[in-house]
Design a protein around this motif. Structure first.
Motif, short mmCIF file in Angstrom:
data_model
loop_
_atom_site.label_atom_id
_atom_site.label_comp_id
_atom_site.label_asym_id
_atom_site.label_seq_id
_atom_site.Cartn_x
_atom_site.Cartn_y
_atom_site.Cartn_z
N SER A 167 0.79 -1.09 -0.03
CA SER A 167 0.10 0.19 0.01
C SER A 167 0.89 1.12 0.06
CB SER A 167 -0.95 -0.14 1.38
OG SER A 167 -1.64 -1.13 1.23
N SER A 185 0.68 6.05 -0.92
CA SER A 185 0.00 7.15 -1.33
C SER A 185 0.42 7.90 -2.25
CB SER A 185 -0.45 7.88 -0.09
OG SER A 185 -0.92 7.21 0.90
N HIS A 243 -4.92 7.14 -1.88
CA HIS A 243 -4.37 6.15 -1.22
C HIS A 243 -4.62 4.85 -1.93
CE1 HIS A 243 -3.80 8.94 2.30
NE2 HIS A 243 -4.94 9.18 2.02
N THR A 254 -4.69 0.62 -1.68
CA THR A 254 -4.57 -0.34 -0.63
C THR A 254 -4.42 -1.66 -1.37
OG1 THR A 254 -5.82 0.85 1.09
CG2 THR A 254 -5.57 -1.37 1.34
#
Lengths: 110, 115
Positions: free
Chosen positions: A18, A20, A74, A76
């Protein structure tokens, strides 16, 4: 002057890792902050619109958030099919225009 | 998918010749835009329209003109093509704006090469 700055320019992630993406903006009276995805050889595809600080939008593995100076996308547990260039844009008060950043090229490695 | 069609999709032309790109929409949206996209520069606005016969310049308008005689069509003309106008051109449309501006939807692009 209205500006949009995206970082990083490029990002390589392992599948499932993950992270950003950042979009910093300056605008007089934000009327919308937009995220797009662009695949090679295609036009930008709309993902999200955010209007107010604190607002969040989600779609599958993506979540967009907004503050008064930045927006974050973001990602994930990304998959290889999330590989694309992600573009951020804004529109300000009294303007018909969308101002784009230069994008973040995301590569997700299996 | 938003109803936007760009034509042609690919074109090779010679320096000094005029070129017209067409954007056609079936959404009856008020706003239409022409962008160019180049490596290292991102999407840059050339011209836009906020209604029939209402157009204005964007960031990189030199050497380009536009016309919009009806809601559904927005034409971009390179009056005398130069090699620096080799690029990918995108048309976008957007609905009415108020206190909040709506998102734009993009066509598939026209790849123009000026030789």
């Amino acid at each position: 002057e209205d500006q949009v700055t995206q970082s990083p320019e490029a990002l390589r992630l392992q599948e499932g890792e993950s992270s950003s993406l950042n979009c910093s903006y300056t605008v007089s009276g934000l009327r919308g902050l937009f995220w797009y995805r662009q695949d090679p050889g295609k036009g930008p595809e709309f993902l999200f619109t955010l209007y107010s600080a604190g607002e969040e939008k989600e779609k599958e593995r993506l979540k967009a958030t907004l503050t008064k100076k930045e927006s974050f996308l973001h990602i994930t547990a990304p998959k290889p099919e999330d590989s694309a260039t992600y573009l951020c844009a804004h529109s300000g008060a009294g303007s018909y225009q969308l101002t784009f950043g230069k994008g973040t090229k995301l590569s997700v490695i299996p | 998918d938003a109803g936007i069609t760009q034509s042609p999709r690919h074109k090779v032309t010679e320096t000094g010749t005029p070129v017209t790109l067409r954007c056609h929409q079936t959404e009856n949206h008020r706003y239409m835009y022409w962008y160019r996209q180049d490596p290292g520069h991102g999407l840059r606005l050339i011209h836009y329209s906020y209604g029939v016969k209402d157009t204005d310049k964007g960031e990189v308008s030199d050497g380009y003109s536009v016309s919009r005689s009806k809601t559904e069509d927005f034409l971009l003309t390179l009056e005398s093509a130069t090699s620096s106008q080799t690029s990918v051109y995108f048309c976008a449309i957007r609905g009415a704006q108020g206190a909040r501006n709506t998102e734009a939807f993009f066509g598939q692009g026209t790849r123009l090469t000026v030789v």
